[in-house]
Design a protein around this motif. Structure first.
Motif, PDB file in Angstrom:
ATOM      1  N   THR A 195       5.904  14.182  -4.266  1.00  0.00           N
ATOM      2  CA  THR A 195       5.958  13.517  -2.964  1.00  0.00           C
ATOM      3  C   THR A 195       5.473  12.077  -3.071  1.00  0.00           C
ATOM      4  O   THR A 195       6.101  11.154  -2.539  1.00  0.00           O
ATOM      5  CB  THR A 195       5.109  14.288  -1.930  1.00  0.00           C
ATOM      6  OG1 THR A 195       5.567  15.637  -1.880  1.00  0.00           O
ATOM      7  CG2 THR A 195       5.197  13.651  -0.561  1.00  0.00           C
ATOM      8  N   ILE A 196       4.374  11.868  -3.773  1.00  0.00           N
ATOM      9  CA  ILE A 196       3.838  10.510  -3.950  1.00  0.00           C
ATOM     10  C   ILE A 196       4.818   9.669  -4.760  1.00  0.00           C
ATOM     11  O   ILE A 196       5.053   8.499  -4.451  1.00  0.00           O
ATOM     12  CB  ILE A 196       2.444  10.551  -4.601  1.00  0.00           C
ATOM     13  CG1 ILE A 196       1.460  11.259  -3.672  1.00  0.00           C
ATOM     14  CG2 ILE A 196       1.960   9.139  -4.919  1.00  0.00           C
ATOM     15  CD1 ILE A 196       0.102  11.491  -4.271  1.00  0.00           C
ATOM     16  N   ALA A 197       5.423  10.261  -5.785  1.00  0.00           N
ATOM     17  CA  ALA A 197       6.400   9.534  -6.606  1.00  0.00           C
ATOM     18  C   ALA A 197       7.606   9.126  -5.769  1.00  0.00           C
ATOM     19  O   ALA A 197       8.117   8.010  -5.922  1.00  0.00           O
ATOM     20  CB  ALA A 197       6.831  10.389  -7.795  1.00  0.00           C
ATOM     21  N   GLN A 198       8.058   9.990  -4.877  1.00  0.00           N
ATOM     22  CA  GLN A 198       9.181   9.649  -4.002  1.00  0.00           C
ATOM     23  C   GLN A 198       8.802   8.496  -3.072  1.00  0.00           C
ATOM     24  O   GLN A 198       9.606   7.589  -2.840  1.00  0.00           O
ATOM     25  CB  GLN A 198       9.608  10.857  -3.181  1.00  0.00           C
ATOM     26  CG  GLN A 198      10.334  11.893  -3.974  1.00  0.00           C
ATOM     27  CD  GLN A 198      10.611  13.158  -3.156  1.00  0.00           C
ATOM     28  OE1 GLN A 198      10.110  13.321  -2.061  1.00  0.00           O
ATOM     29  NE2 GLN A 198      11.408  14.047  -3.724  1.00  0.00           N
ATOM     30  N   ARG A 199       7.582   8.525  -2.545  1.00  0.00           N
ATOM     31  CA  ARG A 199       7.116   7.434  -1.677  1.00  0.00           C
ATOM     32  C   ARG A 199       7.056   6.127  -2.448  1.00  0.00           C
ATOM     33  O   ARG A 199       7.449   5.078  -1.935  1.00  0.00           O
ATOM     34  CB  ARG A 199       5.746   7.763  -1.095  1.00  0.00           C
ATOM     35  CG  ARG A 199       5.762   8.896  -0.105  1.00  0.00           C
ATOM     36  CD  ARG A 199       4.358   9.232   0.344  1.00  0.00           C
ATOM     37  NE  ARG A 199       4.382  10.409   1.214  1.00  0.00           N
ATOM     38  CZ  ARG A 199       3.294  11.019   1.662  1.00  0.00           C
ATOM     39  NH1 ARG A 199       2.090  10.574   1.343  1.00  0.00           N
ATOM     40  NH2 ARG A 199       3.392  12.073   2.440  1.00  0.00           N
ATOM     41  N   LEU A 231       0.832  -1.185   0.000  1.00  0.00           N
ATOM     42  CA  LEU A 231       0.000   0.000   0.000  1.00  0.00           C
ATOM     43  C   LEU A 231       0.874   1.245   0.000  1.00  0.00           C
ATOM     44  O   LEU A 231       1.910   1.284   0.651  1.00  0.00           O
ATOM     45  CB  LEU A 231      -0.916   0.002   1.223  1.00  0.00           C
ATOM     46  CG  LEU A 231      -1.922  -1.145   1.292  1.00  0.00           C
ATOM     47  CD1 LEU A 231      -2.705  -1.085   2.593  1.00  0.00           C
ATOM     48  CD2 LEU A 231      -2.866  -1.104   0.111  1.00  0.00           C
ATOM     49  N   LEU A 232       0.440   2.251  -0.733  1.00  0.00           N
ATOM     50  CA  LEU A 232       1.165   3.511  -0.836  1.00  0.00           C
ATOM     51  C   LEU A 232       0.318   4.615  -0.222  1.00  0.00           C
ATOM     52  O   LEU A 232      -0.852   4.791  -0.600  1.00  0.00           O
ATOM     53  CB  LEU A 232       1.451   3.822  -2.308  1.00  0.00           C
ATOM     54  CG  LEU A 232       2.150   5.141  -2.595  1.00  0.00           C
ATOM     55  CD1 LEU A 232       3.578   5.114  -2.043  1.00  0.00           C
ATOM     56  CD2 LEU A 232       2.167   5.410  -4.085  1.00  0.00           C
ATOM     57  N   ASN A 233       0.900   5.351   0.708  1.00  0.00           N
ATOM     58  CA  ASN A 233       0.211   6.451   1.364  1.00  0.00           C
ATOM     59  C   ASN A 233       0.084   7.615   0.387  1.00  0.00           C
ATOM     60  O   ASN A 233       1.079   8.120  -0.121  1.00  0.00           O
ATOM     61  CB  ASN A 233       0.996   6.870   2.612  1.00  0.00           C
ATOM     62  CG  ASN A 233       0.350   8.010   3.355  1.00  0.00           C
ATOM     63  OD1 ASN A 233      -0.672   8.548   2.954  1.00  0.00           O
ATOM     64  ND2 ASN A 233       0.949   8.367   4.475  1.00  0.00           N
ATOM     65  N   ILE A 234      -1.166   8.048   0.125  1.00  0.00           N
ATOM     66  CA  ILE A 234      -1.392   9.186  -0.776  1.00  0.00           C
ATOM     67  C   ILE A 234      -1.883  10.405  -0.007  1.00  0.00           C
ATOM     68  O   ILE A 234      -2.355  11.364  -0.598  1.00  0.00           O
ATOM     69  CB  ILE A 234      -2.362   8.824  -1.915  1.00  0.00           C
ATOM     70  CG1 ILE A 234      -3.716   8.403  -1.380  1.00  0.00           C
ATOM     71  CG2 ILE A 234      -1.742   7.775  -2.813  1.00  0.00           C
ATOM     72  CD1 ILE A 234      -4.796   8.358  -2.443  1.00  0.00           C
ATOM     73  N   GLY A 235      -1.765  10.344   1.311  1.00  0.00           N
ATOM     74  CA  GLY A 235      -2.078  11.502   2.131  1.00  0.00           C
ATOM     75  C   GLY A 235      -3.371  11.382   2.906  1.00  0.00           C
ATOM     76  O   GLY A 235      -4.324  10.748   2.461  1.00  0.00           O
ATOM     77  N   PHE A 236      -3.360  11.969   4.109  1.00  0.00           N
ATOM     78  CA  PHE A 236      -4.535  12.080   4.960  1.00  0.00           C
ATOM     79  C   PHE A 236      -5.142  10.724   5.313  1.00  0.00           C
ATOM     80  O   PHE A 236      -6.356  10.568   5.390  1.00  0.00           O
ATOM     81  CB  PHE A 236      -5.588  12.991   4.324  1.00  0.00           C
ATOM     82  CG  PHE A 236      -5.021  14.282   3.815  1.00  0.00           C
ATOM     83  CD1 PHE A 236      -4.488  15.207   4.691  1.00  0.00           C
ATOM     84  CD2 PHE A 236      -4.986  14.557   2.464  1.00  0.00           C
ATOM     85  CE1 PHE A 236      -3.943  16.398   4.228  1.00  0.00           C
ATOM     86  CE2 PHE A 236      -4.446  15.738   1.987  1.00  0.00           C
ATOM     87  CZ  PHE A 236      -3.927  16.660   2.880  1.00  0.00           C
ATOM     88  N   GLY A 237      -4.282   9.731   5.508  1.00  0.00           N
ATOM     89  CA  GLY A 237      -4.736   8.405   5.901  1.00  0.00           C
ATOM     90  C   GLY A 237      -5.263   7.545   4.770  1.00  0.00           C
ATOM     91  O   GLY A 237      -5.817   6.472   5.009  1.00  0.00           O
TER      92      GLY A 237
END
Length: 95
Positions: free
Chosen positions: A72-76, A5-11
């Motif tokens: 930011t998402i790409a780095q994650r 799972l990849l965190n895309i923000g705000f839970g």
């Protein structure tokens, strides 16, 4: 097959290996893509009421809106891939 799972923000999270693209929402074609996904009931708004800062496109043609920058998402996602592909010698050993 392992599901990461990849965190895309705000839970909010998405399955990392289903992502096709992560883009900034500023261009007219992406605004049309967002409207087309809304009409097809394939739009997921994960912004939690905040401004849309990135659009994630999945292999099932779902369009996910996120309040986190695309970079930011790409780095994650990149760091997730590095962890997944790390050689067995670098992974912690179970005792």
């Amino acid at each position: 097959m392992e599901m990461r799972l990849l965190n895309i923000g705000f839970g909010n999270t998405v399955v990392a290996n289903r992502i096709v693209a992560i883009v900034a929402p500023s261009s007219a074609p992406l605004k049309r893509l967002k409207e087309d996904a809304k009409q097809a009931n394939k739009l997921v708004d994960a912004t939690m009421g905040r401004r849309t800062r990135s659009i994630i496109i999945t292999d099932s043609n779902h369009v996910i809106l996120s309040g986190v920058q695309a970079e930011t998402i790409a780095q994650r996602l990149h760091s997730e891939m590095l962890i997944k592909d790390a050689p067995a010698a670098q992974k912690p050993k179970k005792e």
